[in-house]
Motif scaffolding. Structure first.
Motif, PDB file in Angstrom:
ATOM      1  N   ARG A   1       0.319   7.136  -6.411  1.00 53.03           N
ATOM      2  CA  ARG A   1      -0.597   8.278  -6.349  1.00 53.03           C
ATOM      3  C   ARG A   1       0.194   9.585  -6.379  1.00 53.03           C
ATOM      4  O   ARG A   1      -0.181  10.535  -7.061  1.00 53.03           O
TER       5      ARG A   1
ATOM      6  N   GLN B   1       0.108  12.627  -9.162  1.00 49.01           N
ATOM      7  CA  GLN B   1      -0.062  14.045  -8.834  1.00 49.01           C
ATOM      8  C   GLN B   1       1.108  14.864  -9.380  1.00 49.01           C
ATOM      9  O   GLN B   1       0.929  16.035  -9.748  1.00 49.01           O
TER      10      GLN B   1
ATOM     11  N   ARG C   1       0.831  -1.216   0.000  1.00 45.20           N
ATOM     12  CA  ARG C   1       0.000   0.000   0.000  1.00 45.20           C
ATOM     13  C   ARG C   1       0.865   1.266   0.000  1.00 45.20           C
ATOM     14  O   ARG C   1       0.449   2.299  -0.530  1.00 45.20           O
TER      15      ARG C   1
ATOM     16  N   GLU D   1       0.580   4.337  -2.650  1.00 41.01           N
ATOM     17  CA  GLU D   1       0.629   5.781  -2.343  1.00 41.01           C
ATOM     18  C   GLU D   1       1.722   6.463  -3.169  1.00 41.01           C
ATOM     19  O   GLU D   1       1.550   7.616  -3.596  1.00 41.01           O
TER      20      GLU D   1
ATOM     21  N   ARG E   1      -1.474  14.191   1.786  1.00 41.79           N
ATOM     22  CA  ARG E   1      -2.258  13.137   2.406  1.00 41.79           C
ATOM     23  C   ARG E   1      -1.624  11.762   2.139  1.00 41.79           C
ATOM     24  O   ARG E   1      -1.579  10.909   3.022  1.00 41.79           O
ATOM     25  N   SER E   2      -1.116  11.566   0.925  1.00 38.15           N
ATOM     26  CA  SER E   2      -0.451  10.290   0.619  1.00 38.15           C
ATOM     27  C   SER E   2       0.789  10.100   1.484  1.00 38.15           C
ATOM     28  O   SER E   2       1.051   9.000   1.983  1.00 38.15           O
TER      29      SER E   2
ATOM     30  N   ARG F   1      -0.229   9.053   4.875  1.00 37.22           N
ATOM     31  CA  ARG F   1      -0.617   7.638   4.882  1.00 37.22           C
ATOM     32  C   ARG F   1       0.607   6.720   4.876  1.00 37.22           C
ATOM     33  O   ARG F   1       0.598   5.656   5.495  1.00 37.22           O
TER      34      ARG F   1
ATOM     35  N   TRP G   1      -3.426  16.355  -2.025  1.00 33.07           N
ATOM     36  CA  TRP G   1      -3.469  14.893  -2.173  1.00 33.07           C
ATOM     37  C   TRP G   1      -2.094  14.278  -1.924  1.00 33.07           C
ATOM     38  O   TRP G   1      -1.970  13.202  -1.337  1.00 33.07           O
TER      39      TRP G   1
END
Lengths: 239, 239
Positions: free
Chosen positions: A109, A113, A102, A106, A199-200, A203, A196
């Protein structure tokens, strides 16, 4: 030594070898994932969509590693039927690779971006915070994997506690981004993109902390997830 | 029947009972988590910070359920040393509860945003999308848990494929929120809050899909994570 004992010793040696190999594969996957995080952040800060694309493409290899190691753990459980600390080790590996996979997601992700930001022709509007948070979470991930390799519950516990720095930087970044959006409507798109990313990164820090918690579980047999960490500190022997 | 066979049958009956109990506990946890999601979204849409606070507080119970069920799985593995499909079931339960616990975390995050939004004295600015996405992810979660209960790999596979609807609604919501922020600087704070909510809902959908994938793994022994789903469809027998 009786022949039966020799046979038993041989089996036990093979078993230990299998556990070490699975651990090594997991740590190797961790190293690859760590590089992905750093590469994704570098691509973002340099607005390099080519490098970002490379991060997205190598996520497939990380996914394959997860499936292979998961299968390896299944076979050890089915054939060797480990107990006690060996069982905890195998289960911990099975959980850590989920978090690693995971973290890979991220990173992809963040890379997506980075591509969006390069098309929005804007700089990362929270660059100092992004850099700072990225540095902290990369260190957390490295630290969690090192703690696993060294079976170091104390180091893992220190990691599981340290997220105030991330929180403070996140708060700073979010305030700055909100201010920018209020004063400059043109920058809204790029600010959202940066949110974003942050936030990634946050995480990824969460996943690194999960890994640290699994290390404590593996070494001490104490499950610290959701526990008051102060209480766990008392449980651990001084080293 | 020989006494030894009777004994074996007795042990095997106990073992099946333990597997069923662990499954029931997991499904029960799933039901609680499902309610949390719905309660968090309701608190958000009604700007009810009291209900939101209740969601945050009951996260502790969900965390405790995860630890209990994880422990239950550990004991089954250590004492019963299951193989083949029994082993897959126990490992699937161990993975599903991680996703359920994280859905609980996302529900708490949504509840915290509900409190923030009630203080920002703004309505949820993407209300129709929030409602729509919440409905979809709650159905996905329910569907994934039902598929687990019925060992229905086909239903799980259908769930693992269906996220276009979430993507479309997310895109619509994000465009609307960006437009609002550009035209109304006063609304920036509340728009950011709503964005975090939408992101949490999206993550809950991801976790529900993970659960569906574990169902397929458990039933078919085929790991569909990261696989091309079309290829997996060919592998599954017609039902």
């Amino acid at each position: 030594m009786a022949e039966q004992d020799l046979h038993r010793q041989h089996i036990s040696g093979q078993f230990n070898q299998e556990l070490e190999t699975a651990t090594a594969h997991m740590l190797e996957m961790g190293g690859v994932v760590e590089k992905q995080v750093l590469a994704a952040v570098a691509a973002l800060l340099e607005l390099d969509s080519g490098d970002a694309q490379a991060v997205i493409e190598s996520d497939r290899a990380i996914n394959a590693m997860e499936l292979d190691i998961d299968d390896e753990c299944f076979r050890i459980l089915a054939r060797r039927q480990p107990a006690a600390s060996d069982l905890r080790l195998v289960l911990a590996i099975g959980k850590v690779i989920i978090d690693l996979e995971r973290i890979g997601d991220e990173s992809s992700r963040i890379a997506r971006q980075a591509i969006a930001l390069s098309e929005q022709a804007e700089d990362d509007l929270a660059r100092p915070w992004t850099q700072k948070i990225a540095t902290i979470v990369a260190e957390m991930l490295r630290g969690a994997l090192d703690a696993f390799a060294r079976r170091d519950a104390q180091a893992a516990l220190a990691l599981a506690r340290g997220d105030e720095e991330i929180d403070a930087n996140m708060a700073g970044a979010m305030t700055a981004l909100a201010d920018t959006m209020r004063s400059d409507p043109e920058a809204v798109e790029a600010c959202i993109t940066t949110m974003w990313v942050l936030r990634s990164l946050e995480r990824i820090g969460d996943h690194a902390r999960n890994i640290a918690e699994y290390v404590i579980y593996m070494v001490e047999g104490v499950d610290v997830r959701h526990a008051e960490l102060e209480a766990v500190l008392d449980l651990l022997p001084e080293r």
